[in-house]
Scaffold this active site. Structure first.
Site, short mmCIF file in Angstrom:
data_model
loop_
_atom_site.label_atom_id
_atom_site.label_comp_id
_atom_site.label_asym_id
_atom_site.label_seq_id
_atom_site.Cartn_x
_atom_site.Cartn_y
_atom_site.Cartn_z
N SER A 45 5.40 -6.99 3.22
CA SER A 45 5.96 -7.31 4.53
C SER A 45 6.74 -8.63 4.47
O SER A 45 6.54 -9.45 3.57
CB SER A 45 4.83 -7.41 5.56
OG SER A 45 3.91 -8.40 5.15
N CYS B 230 9.51 1.75 3.29
CA CYS B 230 10.39 0.63 3.62
C CYS B 230 11.81 1.12 3.86
O CYS B 230 12.63 0.39 4.39
CB CYS B 230 10.38 -0.39 2.50
SG CYS B 230 11.04 0.28 0.98
N PHE C 153 0.81 -1.22 0.00
CA PHE C 153 0.00 0.00 0.00
C PHE C 153 0.84 1.27 0.00
O PHE C 153 0.36 2.33 -0.38
CB PHE C 153 -0.94 0.02 1.23
CG PHE C 153 -0.26 0.45 2.50
CD1 PHE C 153 -0.12 1.82 2.80
CD2 PHE C 153 0.28 -0.47 3.39
CE1 PHE C 153 0.53 2.22 3.96
CE2 PHE C 153 0.92 -0.06 4.54
CZ PHE C 153 1.04 1.29 4.82
N GLU D 8 9.20 -3.86 12.90
CA GLU D 8 9.03 -2.75 11.97
C GLU D 8 7.75 -2.01 12.40
O GLU D 8 6.66 -2.59 12.31
CB GLU D 8 8.88 -3.28 10.55
CG GLU D 8 8.69 -2.17 9.52
CD GLU D 8 8.51 -2.69 8.10
OE1 GLU D 8 7.85 -3.72 7.92
OE2 GLU D 8 9.05 -2.05 7.18
N GLU E 175 -5.00 -3.76 -1.83
CA GLU E 175 -6.45 -3.53 -1.78
C GLU E 175 -6.77 -2.29 -0.94
O GLU E 175 -7.90 -1.86 -0.88
CB GLU E 175 -7.18 -4.77 -1.25
CG GLU E 175 -6.79 -5.24 0.15
CD GLU E 175 -5.55 -6.16 0.16
OE1 GLU E 175 -4.55 -5.84 -0.50
OE2 GLU E 175 -5.59 -7.18 0.87
P1 NAD Z 1 1.56 -6.61 2.98
O1 NAD Z 1 2.61 -7.66 3.04
O2 NAD Z 1 0.47 -6.63 3.96
O3 NAD Z 1 0.86 -6.60 1.53
C1 NAD Z 1 1.61 -6.63 0.35
C2 NAD Z 1 0.80 -7.35 -0.72
O4 NAD Z 1 0.60 -8.70 -0.32
C3 NAD Z 1 -0.57 -6.74 -0.96
O5 NAD Z 1 -0.81 -6.71 -2.34
C4 NAD Z 1 -1.50 -7.68 -0.22
O6 NAD Z 1 -2.76 -7.79 -0.85
C5 NAD Z 1 -0.80 -9.01 -0.26
N1 NAD Z 1 -1.01 -9.82 0.93
C6 NAD Z 1 -1.21 -9.39 2.20
N2 NAD Z 1 -1.32 -10.43 3.04
C7 NAD Z 1 -1.21 -11.55 2.30
C8 NAD Z 1 -1.24 -12.93 2.60
N3 NAD Z 1 -1.41 -13.37 3.84
N4 NAD Z 1 -1.07 -13.81 1.58
C9 NAD Z 1 -0.88 -13.38 0.32
N5 NAD Z 1 -0.85 -12.07 -0.01
C10 NAD Z 1 -1.01 -11.16 0.96
O7 NAD Z 1 2.36 -5.21 3.02
P2 NAD Z 1 1.73 -3.75 3.14
O8 NAD Z 1 1.24 -3.56 4.54
O9 NAD Z 1 0.84 -3.46 2.02
O10 NAD Z 1 3.04 -2.87 2.92
C11 NAD Z 1 3.93 -2.54 3.94
C12 NAD Z 1 5.09 -3.51 4.01
O11 NAD Z 1 5.76 -3.53 2.75
C13 NAD Z 1 6.14 -3.08 5.01
O12 NAD Z 1 6.60 -4.23 5.68
C14 NAD Z 1 7.23 -2.48 4.16
O13 NAD Z 1 8.52 -2.49 4.71
C15 NAD Z 1 7.15 -3.34 2.96
N6 NAD Z 1 7.77 -2.69 1.82
C16 NAD Z 1 9.00 -3.14 1.42
C17 NAD Z 1 9.64 -2.52 0.38
C18 NAD Z 1 10.99 -2.98 -0.05
O14 NAD Z 1 11.45 -2.49 -1.05
N7 NAD Z 1 11.62 -3.91 0.62
C19 NAD Z 1 9.04 -1.45 -0.29
C20 NAD Z 1 7.77 -1.02 0.12
C21 NAD Z 1 7.14 -1.66 1.19
#
Ligand code: NAD
Length: 503
Positions: A232, A287, A155, A388, A182
Site C-alpha cells: 500500500s 493493484c 497479500f 483505493e 503474513e
Molecule cells: P500492505 O502495505 O499492508 O503490506 C505490504 C507488506 O508490508 C506486507 O509484507 C506487510 O507485512 C508489510 N507491512 C504492512 N504494514 C506495515 C507497516 N506499518 N510497516 C512496515 N511494513 C508493513 O499491503 P497489502 O494489504 O498486503 O497489499 C495490498 C496493497 O498492495 C494495495 O494497496 C495494492 O494496490 C498494493 N499493491 C501494489 C502493487 C503494485 O504493483 N503497485 C501490486 C500489488 C499490490
C-alpha cells in the site's frame, strides 16, 4: 497456538533450513472462504532478522562468483519446478488468499514470464566496450551484484510479486530475502523448496516471515543493500523514506486507483465484458484492478445496463470451486471496510445498480464474501472514489468526453494503470501521450507489461526510480563499473597493419 487448536506453523527458511526461529510471536492465517483459522505464521523478532541476513551474507559472495552459465542453469531448473508444481502452488494460494484456482494459476504464469526472462541472464549482463578511445587505451563497463537484497510483498499476489523480484535478483548474482505477507505466507515456503530443488545454494533464497518488525529490521539492517517493496502507498512511503535514510537502493510500489475510460465510439459489449473481469476478478484485490469507469455521457446508460447484467452473472463462491468466478476478500476487516465504503456512497446519493453488501454463500456463511457492486452517480469526494477500495466495487463517473476523462485521470494522486476503450487511433494516441500513468491499456483493461518489459506506476503508485522486473530489474539489482585500461605496447611484439615486424 494452543488457543486456536491449529497445528500448522508456517516458519522461516534461513540458510536453506526451515525453522520457526527464536521469536515467539504468532499470527493466525485464515481460509477466507470459511473464516476459519488454518495455520499460524511465526513473526520474526530481531534475532531472526539478524540470522536470516547473516545466512544470506554468508552465501552471497560465492553465488556472485558463480559463472553466468551455472546461474542460468539454476533459472532453467527453477522454471521446470514452477511448471511441474503449478497446481500445488495454486491450491496453496487459493486456500489462503481466496482467489479462484484459475486466477492463482494465472498469477504463477505471469511470474513464470519473469523466470524465463531471467534464464537469459548471460545475454542481459553483457557490458559495453569501446576500443582505442586513446592510443592503447580501451574502455569497458560491466555490472556487479549488490550483495544481500530484500523483497517485501503484499497479500494479493503471494507467488507473482515474489517472482517479480527473486528471479532477477538471484540471476544477477545477489542473495535474496523474501518477507511475504503474513496474511498468506505459505506460498513462500513452496517457492523456497523449488529454488532448493533447482540447485540454488543454501542461503541465496531465504524466507523471513513477519510483520512490520521484520520489515523495519530489513530496512535498517546494515548488511541489506537494496529493498524491493510492493504494497500500500502509506507503507511504500515509509519503506522508501526509511531504507533510503539507511543508504539502501529502494523501489517501493504503492497502491492504485485505476480508471478505465469508455468513449462514445467504443465497442460497448467488449468494454462491459472486460470491465467486469477487471473490476471483479480476484474480488478487486489487484493493484491493476479497474475501480473507476469514466464513461462518455451519451453511452453511459447503455454501458451501465450491460455492466449490471454482467455483474449479476458473476458467480461468487469459494475459489476452490471450479464453477466460481470470484472468491472472498482477504479478511473480515477488509469485508467490513468495503461494505462501509459502499454504504457511505449510497448514503451520499450514489445509486447501487448492483449491491454486493451482505452477500452470503450457502455452506460458507463464515466466509469473507462481498458480491460485485456497481455504483453510479459517485462524486470524487466520496471514499468510493477517493480511496483505493481493494474490493469488488466498480464506480462509474459520467464524462463529456476524452478531455474531461484525461483531466480526471491526471488529477488522481495515483498513477499505476489506466485503460481506454475506443475505436479511434487518434483518441488512443492522445490518451497514451497525455495521461500521468505508468501503464496504459488501449482496449486492454489490465495492462500489466509482459515479463521482458518492466512494471511500474507513477506518482503515489511508485517511490524510487526503478520499475520492477524486465530490463530495469537488471540495473536495479546491479551496479556498474567502468574500466579505462592502457596496455602499453612492447616494441618487440608490436603489430602494424599491412606489414610484419620482421619486414
Ligand atoms: P500492505 O502495505 O499492508 O503490506 C505490504 C507488506 O508490508 C506486507 O509484507 C506487510 O507485512 C508489510 N507491512 C504492512 N504494514 C506495515 C507497516 N506499518 N510497516 C512496515 N511494513 C508493513 O499491503 P497489502 O494489504 O498486503 O497489499 C495490498 C496493497 O498492495 C494495495 O494497496 C495494492 O494496490 C498494493 N499493491 C501494489 C502493487 C503494485 O504493483 N503497485 C501490486 C500489488 C499490490
Amino acid at each position: 497456538m494452543a488457543s486456536t487448536g491449529v497445528s500448522t506453523l508456517v516458519g522461516h527458511v534461513i540458510g536453506g533450513a526451515p525453522t520457526p526461529g527464536v521469536g515467539d510471536r504468532r499470527q493466525d492465517v485464515f481460509d477466507p472462504a470459511t473464516g476459519q483459522v488454518t495455520a499460524q505464521v511465526v513473526l520474526a523478532d530481531q534475532a531472526d532478522i539478524d540470522a536470516v541476513v547473516a545466512a544470506a551474507l554468508a552465501a552471497a559472495d560465492a553465488w556472485a562468483q558463480t559463472p553466468l552459465g551455472k546461474r542460468a542453469a539454476v533459472m532453467f531448473a527453477f522454471r521446470e519446478q514452477l511448471i511441474a508444481r503449478t497446481a500445488e502452488l495454486a491450491a496453496v494460494i487459493t486456500a489462503e488468499h481466496g482467489k479462484v484456482l484459475s486466477d492463482a494459476v494465472g498469477e504463477i504464469g505471469r511470474g513464470l514470464e519473469v523466470v524465463e526472462f531471467a534464464c537469459g541472464i548471460p545475454q542481459l549482463l553483457k557490458g559495453e566496450y569501446s576500443d582505442q578511445v586513446a592510443t592503447d587505451v580501451d574502455v569497458f563497463s560491466f555490472r556487479e551484484p549488490l550483495g544481500v537484497v530484500a523483497g517485501i510483498t503484499p497479500f494479493n499476489f503471494p507467488a507473482m510479486v515474489p517472482l517479480w523480484m527473486a528471479p532477477m535478483a538471484i540471476a544477477t548474482g545477489n542473495a535474496f530475502i523474501l518477507k511475504p505477507s503474513e496474511r498468506d505466507p505459505s506460498a513462500s515456503l513452496l517457492l523456497a523448496e523449488m529454488w532448493a530443488d533447482a540447485g540454488l545454494p543454501d542461503g541465496v533464497f531465504s524466507v523471513l516471515q513477519g510483520d512490520r518488525v521484520a520489515v523495519d529490521g530489513l530496512l535498517t539492517h546494515p548488511d541489506v543493500a537494496a529493498v524491493s517493496f510492493v504494497g500500500s502507498t502509506a507503507v511504500a512511503k515509509h519503506v522508501h523514506a526509511t531504507a533510503t535514510a539507511h543508504g539502501k537502493r529502494v523501489q517501493a510500489l504503492g497502491g492504485a486507483k485505476n480508471h478505465a475510460v469508455v468513449l462514445a465510439d467504443a465497442d460497448l459489449d467488449l468494454a462491459a465484458t472486460h470491465l467486469t473481469a477487471a473490476a471483479f476478478g480476484a474480488a478487486g484485490e489487484r493493484c491493476m484492478a479497474v475501480s473507476v469507469a469514466l464513461v462518455a455521457d451519451s453511452v453511459a446508460d447503455a454501458l451501465l445496463e450491460r455492466l449490471r447484467a454482467a455483474a449479476l452473472a458473476v458467480r461468487v463462491a469459494p475459489g476452490s470451486d471450479p464453477a466460481s468466478d470470484m472468491g472472498p476478500v482477504i479478511t473480515r476487516a477488509a469485508q467490513q471496510r468495503i461494505e462501509q465504503i459502499v454504504t457511505e456512497a449510497v448514503d451520499g446519493g450514489a445509486r447501487a445498480l448492483v449491491d454486493g453488501r451482505g452477500h452470503t454463500v450457502a455452506g460458507h456463511e463464515g466466509g469473507f464474501f462481498v458480491g460485485p457492486t456497481v455504483l453510479d452517480g459517485v462524486s470524487t469526494d466520496m471514499r468510493a472514489y477517493a480511496e483505493e477500495v481493494f474490493g469488488p466495487v466498480l464506480v462509474v463517473l459520467r464524462v463529456a468526453g476524452l478531455t474531461e476523462a484525461i483531466e480526471i485521470v491526471n488529477a488522481n494522486p495515483y498513477g499505476n494503470g489506466t485503460a481506454l476503450f475506443t475505436a479511434s487511433g487518434d483518441a488512443a494516441r492522445t490518451f497514451q501521450r497525455s495521461v500521468s500513468v505508468g501503464m496504459i491499456g488501449i482496449n486492454v483493461p489490465i495492462p500489466v507489461p509482459v515479463g521482458w518489459h518492466s512494471f511500474g506506476g507513477w506518482k503515489d503508485s511508485l517511490f524510487g526510480e526503478s520499475h520492477v522486473y524486465g530490463p530495469e530489474a537488471v540495473r536495479f539489482y546491479t551496479r556498474g563499473k567502468v574500466v579505462t585500461s592502457r596496455w602499453p605496447r612492447s616494441t618487440a611484439t608490436s603489430f602494424h597493419f599491412g606489414r610484419t615486424t620482421a619486414g
